[in-house]
Design an enzyme around this catalytic site. Structure first.
Site, PDB file in Angstrom:
ATOM      1  CD  GLU A 120      -2.813  -1.119   2.482  1.00 26.80           C
ATOM      2  OE1 GLU A 120      -2.756  -0.123   3.237  1.00 26.80           O
ATOM      3  OE2 GLU A 120      -3.575  -2.085   2.673  1.00 26.80           O
ATOM      4  CD  GLU A 186      -9.908  -0.731  -0.280  1.00 22.49           C
ATOM      5  OE1 GLU A 186     -10.742  -1.046   0.602  1.00 22.49           O
ATOM      6  OE2 GLU A 186      -8.756  -1.189  -0.319  1.00 22.49           O
TER       7      GLU A 186
END
Length: 284
Positions: A120, A186
């Site tokens: 991430e 996302e």
């Protein structure tokens, strides 16, 4: 590309080459049986750190360890032959710097057989992504809502609205330039997801983003109705297997208490049944 036409699992470069083509299909998996169900239908399967919440009852992904990821990665690998396996790097396994990230990414790939790792972060992770890719570790990036940073993001909020849009776009461009072969978007607004998809040369994988992304991913327990603690807006329930499982368990419990299970067909007789005669006789 149909599932039946695929002879071998794709690799990172195969996934990269799908930019602008037939949408990529992905789900998360944490076990061998579930991996087997999705193998013929997914281009890649993600062993996600969401396993902490979905299978271990954790309140976030932050407590997931390397050992947990390796155990579940090994289980998923046993169920795959056609889909590529990507594995999440858990919280605190890569943020310290490129060297730490390389040691842990190399361990994850060596001990699970994964074809790539996912981490991430955007601009701040570009150096780490570049370091890993230059040393032979394919990296899938993840930007927008990054669950490992949920405490600094103020919760599970949409990322990239209004003034935030330029920062998310910069993240996408940074990870692509650093060598990531794809990027998960996302909980990013649809228009921004479409803009990113148009402007970066690598496939975008949407989860709460846009149908215009180059692919989609969902947590399998969400879309099958097993995980019901909460239901994000972006999840479509394709089945309600959790309700079916609970109903089946309730029926079993009722039959045990009423002594209607096990029935005669489920138990063994005190004496083994006699074998039937063979029917052989004299030839004279």
């Amino acid at each position: 590309m149909s599932a039946t036409a695929r002879k071998a699992a794709p690799n990172a470069e195969d996934i990269r080459a799908r930019k602008g083509g037939e949408p990529l299909v992905s789900l998360t998996a944490y076990s061998t049986p579930m991996a087997k169900f999705m193998d013929a239908h997914c281009d890649f399967v993600l062993v996600g750190d969401s396993v902490g919440m979905v299978m271990h009852g954790m309140t976030s992904t932050l407590s997931v360890t390397m050992e947990m990821m390796i155990m579940h990665g090994q289980a998923v690998a046993r169920g795959l032959s056609q889909a590529m396996m990507v594995i999440d790097m858990p919280f605190a396994s890569y943020e310290e710097g490129p060297q730490q990230a390389f040691r842990n990414a190399a361990r994850l790939m060596a001990e699970t057989g994964a074809g790539a790792v996912k981490l991430e972060g955007g601009v701040e992770m570009a150096e780490t992504i570049r370091f890993l890719v230059h040393r032979g570790i394919p990296v899938m990036a993840h930007i927008g809502l990054t669950p490992q940073s949920v405490n600094t993001l103020g919760g599970y909020k949409v990322q990239g609205r209004d003034a935030q849009a330029d920062a998310v776009l910069a993240d996408a461009k940074a990870v692509a330039e650093a060598g990531a072969f794809s990027v998960v978007l996302e909980k990013v607004p649809q228009g921004l997801a479409d803009k990113i998809t148009a402007e970066v040369p690598i496939p975008t994988i949407g989860i709460g983003a846009s149908a215009g992304c180059d692919g989609q991913i969902l947590v399998v327990d969400d879309m099958l109705g097993f995980f019901t603690a909460f239901k994000p807006k972006f999840v479509k329930r394709y089945a309600d297997l959790g309700q079916q499982a609970e109903a089946a368990i309730a029926e079993y419990a009722a039959e045990v208490r009423s002594r209607s299970f096990p029935a005669d067909q489920h138990v063994f007789a005190d004496k083994a049944p006699k074998k039937a005669a063979t029917g052989k006789g004299s030839a004279s």
